[in-house]
Design a protein around this motif. Structure first.
Motif, PDB file in Angstrom:
ATOM      1  N   PHE A 170      -8.343  20.455   6.033  1.00  0.00           N
ATOM      2  CA  PHE A 170      -8.711  19.632   7.187  1.00  0.00           C
ATOM      3  C   PHE A 170      -7.786  18.428   7.263  1.00  0.00           C
ATOM      4  N   SER A 171      -7.246  18.204   8.459  1.00  0.00           N
ATOM      5  CA  SER A 171      -6.361  17.059   8.686  1.00  0.00           C
ATOM      6  C   SER A 171      -6.994  16.104   9.684  1.00  0.00           C
ATOM      7  N   PRO A 172      -7.329  14.877   9.247  1.00  0.00           N
ATOM      8  CA  PRO A 172      -7.665  13.847  10.218  1.00  0.00           C
ATOM      9  C   PRO A 172      -6.349  13.376  10.860  1.00  0.00           C
ATOM     10  N   GLU A 173      -5.995  14.023  11.972  1.00  0.00           N
ATOM     11  CA  GLU A 173      -4.677  13.782  12.570  1.00  0.00           C
ATOM     12  C   GLU A 173      -4.512  12.297  12.870  1.00  0.00           C
ATOM     13  N   CYS A 174      -3.263  11.829  12.707  1.00  0.00           N
ATOM     14  CA  CYS A 174      -2.946  10.398  12.856  1.00  0.00           C
ATOM     15  C   CYS A 174      -3.715   9.566  11.826  1.00  0.00           C
ATOM     16  N   PHE A 175      -3.852  10.123  10.623  1.00  0.00           N
ATOM     17  CA  PHE A 175      -4.501   9.390   9.532  1.00  0.00           C
ATOM     18  C   PHE A 175      -3.859   8.024   9.341  1.00  0.00           C
ATOM     19  N   SER A 176      -2.540   7.951   9.497  1.00  0.00           N
ATOM     20  CA  SER A 176      -1.826   6.689   9.276  1.00  0.00           C
ATOM     21  C   SER A 176      -2.268   5.591  10.222  1.00  0.00           C
ATOM     22  N   ASP A 177      -2.899   5.951  11.353  1.00  0.00           N
ATOM     23  CA  ASP A 177      -3.349   4.960  12.332  1.00  0.00           C
ATOM     24  C   ASP A 177      -4.869   5.006  12.497  1.00  0.00           C
ATOM     25  N   THR A 178      -5.534   5.622  11.516  1.00  0.00           N
ATOM     26  CA  THR A 178      -6.997   5.755  11.536  1.00  0.00           C
ATOM     27  C   THR A 178      -7.617   4.739  10.582  1.00  0.00           C
ATOM     28  N   ILE A 229      -7.439  23.315   9.917  1.00  0.00           N
ATOM     29  CA  ILE A 229      -7.981  22.763  11.159  1.00  0.00           C
ATOM     30  C   ILE A 229      -7.671  21.277  11.212  1.00  0.00           C
ATOM     31  N   TYR A 230      -7.610  20.735  12.409  1.00  0.00           N
ATOM     32  CA  TYR A 230      -7.276  19.316  12.538  1.00  0.00           C
ATOM     33  C   TYR A 230      -8.019  18.718  13.720  1.00  0.00           C
ATOM     34  N   LEU A 231      -8.183  17.408  13.654  1.00  0.00           N
ATOM     35  CA  LEU A 231      -8.826  16.678  14.737  1.00  0.00           C
ATOM     36  C   LEU A 231      -8.268  15.259  14.722  1.00  0.00           C
ATOM     37  N   ALA A 232      -7.853  14.778  15.882  1.00  0.00           N
ATOM     38  CA  ALA A 232      -7.304  13.425  15.968  1.00  0.00           C
ATOM     39  C   ALA A 232      -8.409  12.409  15.700  1.00  0.00           C
ATOM     40  N   THR A 233      -8.161  11.479  14.795  1.00  0.00           N
ATOM     41  CA  THR A 233      -9.200  10.526  14.386  1.00  0.00           C
ATOM     42  C   THR A 233      -8.836   9.073  14.652  1.00  0.00           C
ATOM     43  N   SER A 234      -7.588   8.797  15.034  1.00  0.00           N
ATOM     44  CA  SER A 234      -7.201   7.411  15.289  1.00  0.00           C
ATOM     45  C   SER A 234      -7.889   6.915  16.558  1.00  0.00           C
ATOM     46  N   ASP A 235      -8.088   5.606  16.629  1.00  0.00           N
ATOM     47  CA  ASP A 235      -8.749   5.018  17.795  1.00  0.00           C
ATOM     48  C   ASP A 235      -8.006   5.337  19.078  1.00  0.00           C
ATOM     49  N   GLU A 292     -18.503  22.881   1.331  1.00  0.00           N
ATOM     50  CA  GLU A 292     -19.010  23.017  -0.034  1.00  0.00           C
ATOM     51  C   GLU A 292     -17.963  23.580  -1.000  1.00  0.00           C
ATOM     52  N   PRO A 293     -16.903  22.819  -1.236  1.00  0.00           N
ATOM     53  CA  PRO A 293     -15.888  23.253  -2.208  1.00  0.00           C
ATOM     54  C   PRO A 293     -16.430  23.101  -3.632  1.00  0.00           C
ATOM     55  N   THR A 294     -15.702  23.673  -4.574  1.00  0.00           N
ATOM     56  CA  THR A 294     -16.029  23.520  -5.993  1.00  0.00           C
ATOM     57  C   THR A 294     -14.805  23.004  -6.725  1.00  0.00           C
ATOM     58  N   ALA A 295     -14.988  22.598  -7.970  1.00  0.00           N
ATOM     59  CA  ALA A 295     -13.847  22.141  -8.768  1.00  0.00           C
ATOM     60  C   ALA A 295     -12.885  23.298  -9.024  1.00  0.00           C
ATOM     61  N   GLU A 296     -13.414  24.517  -9.107  1.00  0.00           N
ATOM     62  CA  GLU A 296     -12.559  25.692  -9.322  1.00  0.00           C
ATOM     63  C   GLU A 296     -11.812  26.073  -8.044  1.00  0.00           C
ATOM     64  N   HIS A 297     -12.419  25.823  -6.893  1.00  0.00           N
ATOM     65  CA  HIS A 297     -11.803  26.143  -5.606  1.00  0.00           C
ATOM     66  C   HIS A 297     -11.897  24.927  -4.682  1.00  0.00           C
ATOM     67  N   PRO A 298     -11.088  23.894  -4.981  1.00  0.00           N
ATOM     68  CA  PRO A 298     -11.163  22.675  -4.161  1.00  0.00           C
ATOM     69  C   PRO A 298     -10.587  22.891  -2.766  1.00  0.00           C
ATOM     70  N   MET A 299     -11.133  22.170  -1.787  1.00  0.00           N
ATOM     71  CA  MET A 299     -10.573  22.225  -0.448  1.00  0.00           C
ATOM     72  C   MET A 299      -9.464  21.190  -0.329  1.00  0.00           C
ATOM     73  N   ILE A 300      -8.727  21.239   0.770  1.00  0.00           N
ATOM     74  CA  ILE A 300      -7.561  20.370   0.956  1.00  0.00           C
ATOM     75  C   ILE A 300      -7.835  19.378   2.078  1.00  0.00           C
ATOM     76  N   PHE A 301      -7.643  18.111   1.782  1.00  0.00           N
ATOM     77  CA  PHE A 301      -7.627  17.093   2.827  1.00  0.00           C
ATOM     78  C   PHE A 301      -6.181  16.636   3.007  1.00  0.00           C
ATOM     79  N   ASN A 302      -5.639  16.968   4.134  1.00  0.00           N
ATOM     80  CA  ASN A 302      -4.264  16.585   4.454  1.00  0.00           C
ATOM     81  C   ASN A 302      -4.313  15.285   5.240  1.00  0.00           C
ATOM     82  N   LEU A 303      -3.627  14.265   4.754  1.00  0.00           N
ATOM     83  CA  LEU A 303      -3.692  12.925   5.343  1.00  0.00           C
ATOM     84  C   LEU A 303      -2.343  12.585   5.973  1.00  0.00           C
TER      85      LEU A 303
END
Length: 594
Positions: free
Chosen positions: A202-210, A152-158, A227-238
């Motif tokens: 999860f992608s904070p879209e336009c992370f480079s300008d956020t 999933i993604y959401l634009a986060t830049s100003d 609620e991820p765990t160390a055994e099953h970590p979630m992914i933050f795509n930047l």
């Protein structure tokens, strides 16, 4: 050109004609800072990434079938996507983003194909917008998969929040959390879906300008909801959705995120670099140094606008630094073939590693250095040292399925090393330096006259016609050498279209005796200027290659010289054949009269 686009669209939609448009042009600004402010740098005084080195491969995700495919003027057919998918699996990708399933029935159906045909250790990733019907459709598309990642993604830049969506920071966080909870309820919290190992990206879209503080804030909220765990970590795509600054700034952003996100062991930090500034590879590599665990991109860098990061380049950059990339490009030519055919975009001839010309040298000085490099390499291999140390070639072409014949190509810009390399690789003949110079002149003249590079076959044919076993008008029938006091006497039988002739001469060896016999025959004083020989092959049946430079007085009483080459199991006969080849060339050019 300035056009009022509202008038343009309104006129077209009403079926009317456009009014005459006055074209105006604007020069580049003398002070571009008034229009393009410099990027915001991160206050990171204790940054650590400049002192780090890459020591292992990241996790890889190919988004060729999603981000790459959506950027194509002519998107891939289902059959092409299937073929591409299997090639990605063959290369070794364990995470593949296959589609935007809610976008069309075609994408949904292909996702089902990927789910059914993916190996058990390959995660199928799908992308969705943060809208409930689209999320439900997306989860449905990967139902039954062994491993699935909902992205999933959401634009986060100003600029995107303010200009595109009119959304406050609080609104964005609320939307991201709401979507995360929905995905969770449909996947890992649903007992009927436990046959799948679910993960969230999860992608904070336009992370480079956020603003990095906000990127961390929204990701913390998403992490709390998943609620991820160390055994099953979630992914933050930047993602550097738009590359707005240098790769050093992106690295600072990644390091800031990695050092400020809580429960770091429960998250995988992923890069997704676009190439607007041409720094996608650099930004990715610096991002890894800054703490990223995973890399998203496309084979050969296909993607929106200026492209995604080129995964072939990133992987083989690691390989040439002694790091196993865990992707197999041993048969890079087949990867190129599938990519070009399915994407309908050719790999640029100068693209790193994949380009058709990147292992080719046309420059004479480059060719000479490479030729010497291969000679030294052969010496090292004999001593058991296989380390690669080659001028101009950071990667052994054979490691990616290419042969050495393509390394040196010859045109009018090439020097002696280029043509002699071709002869060595094709015919096994290691030409002496002076013959290299003479032959390269012929090659350059030929290339100039044709206005193009010469093919290997053309170069070999040119050498053969000019120097090797030239047997017209005379060819050797037989010869006999006897000892006369301290000298050698030769009697040789030569044949031509007019019959056979016997010639004789004396010298301190077979070569000088045969040269004397030819001098007697034609009334011209021949002298051997240079002589060289080497074996072809090994063992008792190996042949000898000899090279003889013969000088003579031409019609202007100027002493000039010409080369000949001979090959035979008997070194004396090989030398005689080389000398006779010179004489036949002189007869052919009317320097000598029969």
């Amino acid at each position: 050109m300035r056009i009022n686009f509202r008038v343009f669209i309104r006129t077209l939609s009403s079926g009317g004609r456009l009014p005459p448009v006055k074209l105006t042009y604007q020069n580049m600004l003398k002070d571009p800072s008034i229009k393009y402010p410099p990027p915001k740098h991160i206050n990171l005084p204790n940054r650590t990434w400049p002192n780090k080195v890459i020591t292992k491969a990241p996790r890889w995700l190919s988004t060729d079938l999603r981000d790459g495919n959506q950027s194509l003027p002519d998107p891939m057919s289902v059959a092409e996507k299937k073929e591409y998918f299997h090639k990605l699996v063959e290369i070794g990708f364990k995470e593949i983003e296959v589609s935007f399933p809610s976008a069309s029935q075609t994408d949904f159906d292909f996702t089902r194909y990927a789910v059914e045909h993916a190996p058990e250790d390959v995660s199928i990733q799908v992308l969705t917008q943060s809208r409930e019907p689209l999320v439900r459709r997306t989860v449905e598309s990967v139902k039954g998969a062994k491993k699935a990642i909902i992205h999933i993604y959401l634009a986060t830049s100003d600029v995107f929040r303010d200009v595109v969506f009119g959304m406050s920071k609080e609104d964005a966080i609320s939307k991201a959390v709401e979507t995360t909870k929905l995905v969770r309820s449909l996947t890992k919290d649903d007992p009927s879906m436990n046959e799948t190992e679910w993960n969230l990206e999860f992608s904070p879209e336009c992370f480079s300008d956020t603003p990095v503080e906000f990127a961390v804030e929204i990701c913390e909220a998403v992490k709390k909801a998943w609620e991820p765990t160390a055994e099953h970590p979630m992914i933050f795509n930047l993602p550097a959705t738009v590359e707005v600054a240098g790769p050093n700034v992106y690295a600072d952003q990644i390091e800031y995120f990695c050092t400020h996100i809580t429960e770091r062991e429960k998250v995988v930090v992923s890069t997704h670099c676009h190439n607007d500034r041409g720094c996608g590879v650099a930004a990715t590599e610096l991002g890894i140094l800054a703490g990223a665990d995973r890399v998203e991109g496309c084979i050969f860098g296909n993607g929106e606008r200026t492209g995604n990061v080129d995964l072939v380049t990133v992987a083989l950059n690691m390989y040439t630094q002694g790091i196993a990339p865990e992707l197999d490009f041993s048969d890079l030519e087949s990867v190129i073939e599938v990519s070009e055919r399915c994407n309908k975009i050719n790999v640029h001839p100068r693209a790193p590693y994949g380009g058709s010309l990147v292992v080719c040298a046309f420059s004479g000085s480059h060719q000479d250095a490479i030729k010497k490099g291969f000679s030294k390499a052969e010496e090292r291999v004999k001593k058991g040292d296989i380390r690669w140390a080659m001028p101009y070639l950071p990667l052994d072409p054979k490691d990616i399925g290419r042969n050495y014949e393509a390394v040196i190509r010859v045109n009018s810009q090439s020097g002696k090393g280029g043509a002699s390399w071709v002869i060595l690789r094709s015919l096994g003949l290691d030409l002496p330096r002076h013959l290299q110079v003479a032959f390269s002149t012929l090659v350059q003249h030929k290339a100039d006259s044709l206005g193009r590079e010469l093919l290997t076959e053309e170069i070999c044919q040119l050498f053969t016609n000019e120097y090797l076993h030239k047997s017209d008008p005379f060819h050797l029938v037989d010869f006999n050498i006897t000892k006369v006091k301290d000298d050698r006497e030769i009697k040789a039988v030569l044949a031509s279209s007019t019959g056979e002739v016997t010639i004789s001469g004396q010298g301190n060896g077979p070569i000088s005796a045969f040269v004397d016999a030819l001098s007697n025959k034609f009334g011209i004083l021949f002298e051997v200027v240079n002589y060289s020989e080497h074996s072809l092959g090994s063992g008792s049946s190996s042949k000898a290659a000899t090279y003889v430079e013969l000088s003579y007085l031409n019609s202007n009483d100027k002493r000039v010289s010409k080369w000949g080459c001979g090959i035979h199991t008997d070194v004396s006969q090989a030398s005689i054949e080389a000398i006779l080849s010179v004489v036949n060339s002189l007869i052919d050019s009317k320097e000598i009269s029969i």
